[in-house]
Scaffold this active site. Structure first.
Site: not given
Length: 532
Positions: A60, A201, A221, A239, A243-244, A258, A323
């Site tokens: 981003r 996003k 988030h 990031s 988390k994932t 997410d 990704r």
């Protein structure tokens, strides 16, 4: 599961100002995969997944994200470096240029929606210049059934034109790329960047305004999963914090990885229909669910392939931010529909490269609000040009770039919900132990999983705790499956004085960062600050 066969119906985009375009509507993943390869915009990997390069932008571009400042937003949005105002007239002129650019081209349109709870559903029409961007939209948004498409009316429109370049001197942008939200016209306008994350996003940012302002629902988030007893766990983290990875638990069903909402009915729902996971150093052994989700229909971004299409997950020569996107049904163990009730545990994940924070600690409501507003993690050496030692990174509410309102508004909503639901809140350091980055080592994933499992199973309720000298955090002295000396980070450092100095250094970073929120924060939140 949605039928992926192509729908013969087509649509006109003339009403949006896109004239004489050849519109490929609602193509199947396979058709979009094949179209991308035919156009020379991607190749097939040995997994059968599509591999694409997003071009100049592999992440981003926060300084090029704008919100149109008008009657809807002017008094509600927290304007500044994160939410940069954009003039309504300039938006209209730029929009006209973008749709004129798409006119006469082959474009790819898709109708989908966000929010797995029907009460909060947001219908989305996506128009993409490239087929692989449209495949990303298929993966990441919730997929409408055929009968839902017959009278489909979008609530929001996304126009995505990576090949269009703005003229900053004329168009009001900072540079050639831009991502602009217009809440009055309900349009997300994206140009000059192929990075697909801008698409999802954009809608996340829109929902972060719509849900709290109009629906009394907290947007988060975070990832979420649900246990066999029906208890929901929520994982916040920036990031690279896990988390994932940590929400993909074989013992629990994944709600989403997410973006979620927490409703006034005390339910949690996924915004999305897919996952967008980092694949740097990915292995089947450490992250089996993500690894096995890479199959036909998935898109690998900015990875390096050999001549046989094999992926080198350790190669970061294009970007650290490699990704994969895939529809959530590529994961076997999922909650259907993507919602849960009875939230019982919240985990704030941080990758502390200073090696200071405990691997797990239990937070008071004040500490929870303080750490939520802080949204701390650390960048390590080598991730960005000029970064040679750990640098603290604070992102309010663990998602500042996507939060149009002031962070304390989200934090106060979270505090109220935590107290009403009697939720346990844990701070989990997935970063360094035994010293800072370059001296210590990364916390073992298996230890982190054991600590989280113990918290989820209630095994940390009755153990003895000790208080961290500098941060005031409550640290368990024992945890099943984890060596006790790991639980207090100071014990893992050879030089205890060096630990104290580093802890005070990090504490000062926290205080300095929080100074901009102090005038908005109540006494309970301020009491959650480090004690030294």
């Amino acid at each position: 599961m949605v039928d992926n066969t192509q729908i013969t119906k087509t649509i006109s985009l003339e009403d949006y100002g896109i004239k004489n375009a050849t519109v490929h509507y609602q193509l199947s993943p396979q058709e979009l995969h094949d179209e991308t390869i035919k156009l020379g915009q991607g190749v097939e990997s040995s997994f059968g997944a599509l591999a694409v390069n997003t071009g100049e932008f592999t992440g981003r571009s926060p300084k090029d994200r704008f919100i149109v400042k008008d009657e809807v937003t002017k008094d509600k949005v927290w304007w500044g470096d994160i939410n940069i105002p954009f003039d309504p007239e300039k938006f209209d002129r730029l929009y006209d240029k973008v749709v004129a650019y798409l006119g006469g081209k082959e474009v790819y349109a898709r109708d989908a929606y966000a929010c797995a709870d029907d009460k909060y559903r947001l219908n989305i029409r996506v128009v993409n210049e490239y087929p692989w961007s449209n495949l990303f939209a298929f993966n990441m948004f919730l997929r409408a059934e055929d009968e839902e498409l017959e009278n489909f009316k979008e609530d929001w429109l996304i126009i995505n034109a990576p090949g269009f370049k703005a003229d900053p001197s004329v168009d009001g942008t900072r540079q050639e790329n831009f991502a602009i939200l217009n809440f009055s016209k309900k349009i997300a306008l994206i140009g000059g960047t192929g990075y697909t994350g801008e698409i999802k996003k954009g809608i996340f940012s829109a929902l972060n305004f719509i849900l709290p302002v109009y629906k009394n629902t907290l947007p988060m988030h975070c990832s979420a999963n649900v246990g066999e007893e029906g208890d929901t766990a929520i994982f916040f983290g920036l990031s690279g914090t896990g988390k994932t990875t940590l929400s993909a638990d074989p013992e629990r069903k994944l709600i989403g990885d997410d973006e979620h909402g927490w409703t006034e009915e005390n339910t949690i729902f996924n915004f999305e229909g897919g996952c967008y996971a980092k694949v740097i150093n990915l292995s089947e052994e450490n992250e089996p669910d993500i690894y096995r989700a890479i199959k036909p229909g998935a898109i690998l971004e900015n990875i390096v392939l050999d001549e046989n299409g094999n992926v080198d997950f350790e190669n970061t020569s294009i970007t650290q931010n490699t990704r994969v996107s895939y529809p959530i049904h590529h994961i076997n163990n999922i909650q259907e529909p993507s919602s849960g009730k009875n939230p019982k545990n919240i985990f704030f994940l941080t990758a502390d490269a200073f090696g200071v924070l405990p691997p797990i600690s239990k937070l008071t409501p004040g500490q929870a609000a303080y750490h939520f507003i802080s949204g701390y993690t650390a960048k390590v050496a080598g991730t960005e040009a000029g970064v040679d030692e750990p640098v603290p990174s604070f992102s309010a509410c663990f998602g500042a770039p996507f939060m149009p309102l002031h962070p304390t508004e989200y934090a106060e909503m979270l505090s109220k919900k935590m107290k009403a639901a009697n939720v346990n809140v844990w701070l989990v350091n997935t970063g360094w132990t035994g010293g800072p980055y370059g001296v210590g080592s990364r916390m073992k994933l298996k230890y982190t999983r054991e600590m989280i499992s113990s918290a989820l199973e209630g095994k940390l309720e009755d153990v003895e705790y000790e208080t961290h000298d500098i941060f005031g955090l409550q640290m368990p002295k024992t945890c099943e499956g984890v060596p006790s000396e790991v639980l207090n980070p100071k014990n893992t450092w050879a030089d205890k004085d060096a630990y104290d100095r580093k802890a005070k250094e990090l504490s000062n970073f926290f205080r300095k960062n929080f100074s901009k929120f102090e005038e908005y924060a109540n006494e309970e939140i301020m009491n959650g600050a480090p004690v030294e």
